[in-house]
Design an enzyme around this catalytic site. Sequence first.
Site, PDB file in Angstrom:
ATOM      1  N   SER A   1      -5.914  34.618   1.524  1.00  0.00           N
ATOM      2  CA  SER A   1      -4.771  33.766   1.862  1.00  0.00           C
ATOM      3  C   SER A   1      -3.923  33.506   0.619  1.00  0.00           C
ATOM      4  O   SER A   1      -3.634  32.365   0.259  1.00  0.00           O
ATOM      5  CB  SER A   1      -5.234  32.444   2.490  1.00  0.00           C
ATOM      6  OG  SER A   1      -4.176  31.856   3.225  1.00  0.00           O
TER       7      SER A   1
ATOM      8  N   SER B   1      -1.083  29.332   7.501  1.00  0.00           N
ATOM      9  CA  SER B   1      -1.203  30.647   6.856  1.00  0.00           C
ATOM     10  C   SER B   1      -1.358  31.818   7.813  1.00  0.00           C
ATOM     11  O   SER B   1      -1.312  32.969   7.363  1.00  0.00           O
ATOM     12  CB  SER B   1      -2.385  30.641   5.876  1.00  0.00           C
ATOM     13  OG  SER B   1      -2.021  30.010   4.674  1.00  0.00           O
TER      14      SER B   1
ATOM     15  N   LYS C   1       1.073  34.721   7.694  1.00  0.00           N
ATOM     16  CA  LYS C   1       0.940  35.868   6.791  1.00  0.00           C
ATOM     17  C   LYS C   1       0.708  37.168   7.570  1.00  0.00           C
ATOM     18  O   LYS C   1       0.979  38.253   7.042  1.00  0.00           O
ATOM     19  CB  LYS C   1      -0.210  35.638   5.804  1.00  0.00           C
ATOM     20  CG  LYS C   1       0.043  34.534   4.776  1.00  0.00           C
ATOM     21  CD  LYS C   1      -1.131  34.401   3.832  1.00  0.00           C
ATOM     22  CE  LYS C   1      -0.870  33.425   2.687  1.00  0.00           C
ATOM     23  NZ  LYS C   1      -0.990  32.014   3.082  1.00  0.00           N
TER      24      LYS C   1
END
Length: 480
Positions: free
Chosen positions: A313, A142, A145
């Site tokens: 997230s 993640s 991102k």
Amino acid sequence: MAVCSAAVGLAVAAVAAAAAGPWDSGQRTAERIRAASWDRPVPPPGGPGEPAPGAPEVLTALGPARDGSGPDGAAQGDPGQDGAAPGAGGAPLPTRAALADALEPLLEEDALGTLATASVTDVASGRQLYGSAADRAVVPASTIKIATSVAALSALGADHRIPTRVVWDGDGRRAVLVGGGDPTLTRAQLERLADATARELEERGAERIGLLYDASLYRGPVRHPIGVNDNIAPVTALMVNEGRLDGSTRGPAPRSADPARDAAGAFADRLRDRGIAVDGPPRPGRAPKDAAELAVHRSAPLSELVERTLTHSDNDIAEALARQTAAARGEPASFAGAGRAVRDQLAEIGGLPLKGARFADGSGLDRDDRISAGLLTRLLALSADPARPELRPVLTGLPVAGFNGTLGGRYDDDATRAGAGLVRAKTGTLTGINALAGTVVDADGRLLAFAFTASGTTDRQGAHAALDRLASAVANCGCR
């Protein structure tokens, strides 16, 4: 080596964060109260009569670099005696050797798996101060991102809002609900959109209509390559509350198999409640190009969507950000088109180490993603550039260690508590993959960006703890 008190560091971090921008409502006050309640040792400043660094040093470090570095962050000269950078409020730069002494023993921990990479970069200048396999592109989970957010903000601007529109096909006596790609549309907002639509239809004398829904903005497969998964809904341009079926607002949840159809069904029900007869169930279709607009709902600004993406997230918003970037660049709004758009947008910025980078999705759930620790820290430093205020939500959206988001339950033991309140970082977790990338104010008041990745891990909690110890070591380090 000068080491400022942890309590002063927390106060400095709070001021710096407040200047950069807000995060969850009320969080700053809660952080200050909680930080002040901790009983911590207070080591003396660097020498007799030497004041501990205060907020001005940190805030100046957020400003333009005047430490002799060029626009690409490359060093152009001697940063000054003791590594102090003119223009950074006198807060000295850590040295590579001292950072290595602090970090390399921690990078050798078994919990970090078969490959650990690291990068520490000075935010004011963009200079990488320490790297270990920093240019090795690895599965980022993640933390990708961060890249998705930088690309979206630079392509669209922080004030961009995603529309959900209703248009009128007068010839066919049909209304068309047109999805613009806002996954955060709530049921209450959809109902208000239906109310506004009903009023417009009543004024047109349209008491009975057909209803279409248009989710054609997005192309290609709607299912993420991981398949049916509670961590992400089908990626469509029209949905309500990210397709969640349990009333939750974040985290894993059962999802609708067809969010666009369900959103249109809820919209039709609300129109009927307002006295508009809708013939049959809504059907998929395309809005005519010349159709008149009946009503529109616009999402929160992109700045808020980015903050929510990073703090919690949020995979659904991340995929929407990637596809919004694709649409802005004229690429198909698909997984493949979004990947090209994100990479091309970052390449257009210039000066970013994109070698080996691959953006198979926007969320980091795809194991075909690749990004390096060095790229992550450059993106974070770029987000603090005074010339790029539109990128600031990338920093303000980062979870705060020990306080909120995906770091809310971490940094609560003796080995990591030095980083609580000072570390702001995006987490990354897949089976066998763990990562942490963010910013930290070190013991001398210098604002640094860091990224640590671990591949081939077998103990998720152990890897999280090892990464937290690395970030805390930077926070507790004057490193000169």
